[in-house]
Design a protein around this motif. Structure first.
Motif, short mmCIF file in Angstrom:
data_model
loop_
_atom_site.label_atom_id
_atom_site.label_comp_id
_atom_site.label_asym_id
_atom_site.label_seq_id
_atom_site.Cartn_x
_atom_site.Cartn_y
_atom_site.Cartn_z
N LEU A 185 0.82 -1.21 0.00
CA LEU A 185 0.00 0.00 0.00
C LEU A 185 0.86 1.27 0.00
N PHE A 186 2.01 1.21 0.69
CA PHE A 186 2.89 2.37 0.70
C PHE A 186 3.47 2.63 -0.68
N CYS A 187 3.85 1.57 -1.39
CA CYS A 187 4.37 1.74 -2.75
C CYS A 187 3.32 2.37 -3.66
N ARG A 188 2.08 1.97 -3.50
CA ARG A 188 1.00 2.58 -4.28
C ARG A 188 0.85 4.06 -3.91
N PHE A 189 0.96 4.36 -2.63
CA PHE A 189 0.86 5.74 -2.16
C PHE A 189 1.95 6.61 -2.78
N ILE A 190 3.20 6.11 -2.77
CA ILE A 190 4.31 6.87 -3.35
C ILE A 190 4.11 7.04 -4.85
N SER A 191 3.69 5.98 -5.53
CA SER A 191 3.48 6.05 -6.98
C SER A 191 2.44 7.10 -7.35
N GLU A 192 1.43 7.22 -6.51
CA GLU A 192 0.34 8.16 -6.81
C GLU A 192 0.67 9.61 -6.45
N ASN A 193 1.59 9.82 -5.51
CA ASN A 193 1.78 11.17 -4.97
C ASN A 193 3.15 11.79 -5.23
N TYR A 194 4.14 10.99 -5.55
CA TYR A 194 5.51 11.48 -5.60
C TYR A 194 5.69 12.66 -6.54
N ALA A 195 5.25 12.54 -7.78
CA ALA A 195 5.41 13.63 -8.75
C ALA A 195 4.64 14.87 -8.33
N PHE A 196 3.46 14.69 -7.71
CA PHE A 196 2.67 15.83 -7.25
C PHE A 196 3.40 16.62 -6.17
N TRP A 197 4.08 15.89 -5.24
CA TRP A 197 4.85 16.58 -4.20
C TRP A 197 5.94 17.45 -4.83
#
Length: 514
Positions: free
Chosen positions: A188-200
Motif C-alpha cells: 500500500l505504501f508503494c501505491r501511495f508513493i506512486s500516486e503522490n511522488y510527482a505531485f509533491w
C-alpha cells in the motif's frame, strides 16, 4: 521440574516457609547454610540461580560471590542482606549480581526476582505477542484507510515498534502474521508513493520533508551561534536507529525523533547529493554541471558533497564556518577522533559515515557476513555491535563531552529482497538492482513504478527516450541472461534504490548531551 535454585543462608531453617512457597511455584530448591557449602554444591551440580545471604559466618556473601563468579561467571546470583550500607551494595553490584534484596524479604519478592532473572525473556515474549494480537485489528483498519504522508510516518513508527517487540518472540505463527501485515503495508505504501511522488515535487500537493529540503527545514534553523554536529550515517534504517538509540541514551537526551522521506532513487548518488545541495538531481545538473555525474559517467558520483553543502548554506544565508568529513574506513575514523579538537571552532561539522552501507554490500558479497546477518534481527544486531566498537561512537562521546548540539540522519534505507523481476535493457542501462534508467527498457509495467518522463520527477534524462523504473516492496531486477545465477546470488540480500517503507522513510534525530 522447573528451574533449579540454590539458597545459601546461615539461617536457612527459618526460611523453610519461603522454600516451600517457591517449590509450590514449580522451582526446585536446594539449601546450604554457608558460603563454603554453596561453592561445593555449585561445583557438584548445575543451578539456574543462586540466592546468597550477604552476612554469613566464615566466607562472607561478597567473598562467596567472588569465588562463584570466578568459576561460574554466567550463573545469576541474587544477593540478600540485612544491611543498607552503600558500600555493600556497590560491592555486590561490582561483583555482577543479578539482583539485590534487603531483609526481611517476603515470598513474593523472591518469586519476582526469580521470574525477572529466569523467565523474563519468555514473559516479555508472551506479553508482546498478546499486546500485538490486541493491536492487530487496529493496524489492519489503519491500512484500509487512505493515509497521508504524516500518517504513514506514524504508522511506520508503530510497525517498527512491534517488529522490535516481537523479534524475540517464540511464537512463530505470530511472527508470520506480522510479516504478512508488514508486506501488505509495503504494498500500500508503494501505491501511495506512486500516486503522490510527482505531485509533491511539482507543488501540486503538500509535500513532506524530503532529501532536498532537509537542510533548509531541519538543520539550518539550529545554526544560531552554537556548535552543531551533523552525522549522516549512510544507509541507516529507522529500525537500526532504534537499536542505536538505546546506546546513545547513556550520553544524550533524545529531543526529537522524526522521519523524513528520501527522494527517488533511494540511492546515494541521488539522495545524498540532493540532501547536501538542497536541490533535486536535475536542478543540481543544471546549476552545478561540474559537480553532477550521471549513472553512465565514469568516476565517483558523490565527490562534491562538500561543495554542494557550502553552496546550499550560502543560498540559505548561513555563511557559517563549517567542516565536512567523509569516513570510509577505520583509519579515517580514528584520525578524526584524534583531531576532534579542530572541530570545536566550527559552527557546523558534518560527518558522513559509510559503514552501514558497506555492511549491506559486504553481506551481498561475503558469505560469512550473510551468515552473521541472516535476518533482519541479526542485521540490526550486527549494526549495533559495530557501532559500540567504532570511532563513530567515540565521536558521539566527544560531542557529548563538549556539549555540542548533535543531529543524526541518513540518506536512504535498505530492504531485504527476495522477489526477482525480469527486465531487459541495453548495454548503457545502470547496474542497480532496485532501479533502472535507460532507453528501450523492457519490463512488466504492473510490477514496477515507471517514470516515462524523468523531468516530471526531476531526474536527469540522458537522451530523449530515457525512462526510469523502480522496484517496489521486496523485488529486485534481474536480466534474463544467466537469470538463475543472479537470482541465487542476490536473493535475500539488502538492496536500495527502489520504493519501500524501509528505503524511503528514514530517521532524523535531535540529541542533547546529558
Amino acid at each position: 521440574m522447573g528451574n533449579k535454585i540454590l539458597w545459601a543462608d546461615d539461617e536457612i531453617d527459618l526460611l523453610k516457609p519461603h522454600v516451600i512457597f517457591l517449590e509450590s511455584k514449580g522451582y526446585s530448591v536446594e539449601t546450604v547454610n554457608s558460603g563454603d557449602d554453596a561453592i561445593d554444591k555449585i561445583d557438584e551440580q548445575d543451578f539456574d540461580l543462586v540466592l546468597l545471604d550477604e552476612n554469613m559466618p566464615g566466607l562472607s556473601g561478597l567473598e562467596t560471590l567472588d569465588r562463584i563468579k570466578g568459576k561460574h561467571p554466567s550463573i545469576p546470583i541474587v544477593m540478600i542482606t540485612k544491611s543498607e550500607e552503600e558500600s555493600i551494595m556497590e560491592g555486590a553490584i561490582g561483583g555482577k549480581i543479578a539482583d539485590y534484596l534487603i531483609k526481611p524479604v517476603n515470598p513474593n519478592q523472591i518469586l519476582l526476582a526469580l521470574k525477572k532473572n529466569l523467565e523474563s525473556k519468555r514473559l516479555v515474549s508472551e506479553k508482546a505477542t498478546t499486546s500485538y494480537q490486541r493491536e492487530f485489528r487496529q493496524i489492519a483498519m489503519e491500512l484500509q484507510g487512505r493515509m497521508d504522508h504524516e500518517e504513514w510516518v506514524e504508522f511506520y513508527q508503530k510497525l517498527i515498534h512491534w517488529e522490535l517487540e516481537l523479534e524475540n518472540s517464540e511464537e512463530e505463527s505470530m511472527l508470520e502474521v506480522f510479516a504478512m501485515q508488514k508486506k501488505e503495508a509495503n504494498q500500500l505504501f508503494c501505491r501511495f508513493i506512486s500516486e503522490n511522488y510527482a505531485f509533491w515535487l511539482n507543488g501540486i500537493e503538500d509535500a513532506p520533508v524530503m532529501s532536498h529540503t532537509l537542510i533548509e527545514k531541519k538543520i539550518a534553523p539550529h545554526l544560531q551561534g552554537q556548535t552543531v554536529m551533523l552525522f549522516v550515517i549512510d544507509n541507516l534504517r529507522y529500525d537500526q536507529w532504534r537499536v542505536l538509540r538505546n546506546v546513545l541514551r547513556n550520553l544524550y537526551t533524545v529531543e526529537k525523533e522524526e522521519i523524513y522521506y528520501s527522494i527517488l532513487p533511494t540511492a546515494t548518488q541521488y539522495a545524498r547529493n540532493a540532501l547536501f545541495a538542497g536541490l533535486m538531481p536535475t536542478e543540481i545538473e543544471k546549476k552545478y554541471p561540474q559537480w553532477w555525474k550521471n549513472d553512465s559517467d565514469e568516476g565517483g558520483k558523490n565527490l562534491y558533497e562538500k561543495e554542494l553543502l557550502t553552496a546550499n548554506l550560502r543560498s540559505l544565508g548561513k555563511n557559517v564556518k563549517h567542516s565536512y568529513n567523509k569516513i570510509t574506513n577505520l583509519n579515517k575514523g580514528k584520525k578524526l577522533v584524534e583531531n576532534f579538537s579542530n572541530l570545536l571552532q566550527n559552527e557546523l561539522n558534518v560527518v558522513v559515515y559509510n559503514f552501514v552501507d558497506m555492511l549491506s554490500h559486504a553481506r551481498t558479497d561475503m558469505e560469512v557476513i550473510r551468515e552473521l546477518a541472516d535476518d533482519e534481527s541479526a542485521y540490526r544486531s550486527l549494526t549495533l555491535s559495530w557501532f559500540e566498537h567504532s570511532p563513530l561512537y567515540d565521536l558521539f562521546k566527544l560531542a557529548a563531552e563538549n556539549k555540542m548540539k548533535v543531529l543524526l540522519t541518513t540518506d536512504h534505507g535498505t530492504i531485504k529482497v527476495d522477489d526477482p523481476i525480469k527486465v531487459v535493457g541495453d548495454r548503457n542501462t545502470n547496474s542497480n538492482l532496485r532501479y533502472k534508467q535507460g532507453k528501450n527498457l523492457n519490463y512488466n509495467a504492473s510490477e514496477v513504478f515507471e517514470v516515462r518522463n524523468p523531468r516530471d520527477c526531476f531526474l536527469p534524462q540522458q537522451n530523449m527516450s530515457s525512462s526510469y523504473i523502480f522496484a517496489k516492496e521486496d523485488s529486485f531486477f534481474v536480466y534474463p541472461n544467466n537469470y538463475n545465477h543472479y537470482v541465487n546470488f542476490y536473493n535475500n540480500t539488502f538492496q536500495h534504490g527502489g520504493i519501500s517503507l524501509e528505503e524511503v522513510l528514514i530517521p532524523f534525530v535531535e540529541l542533547k548531551a546529558k
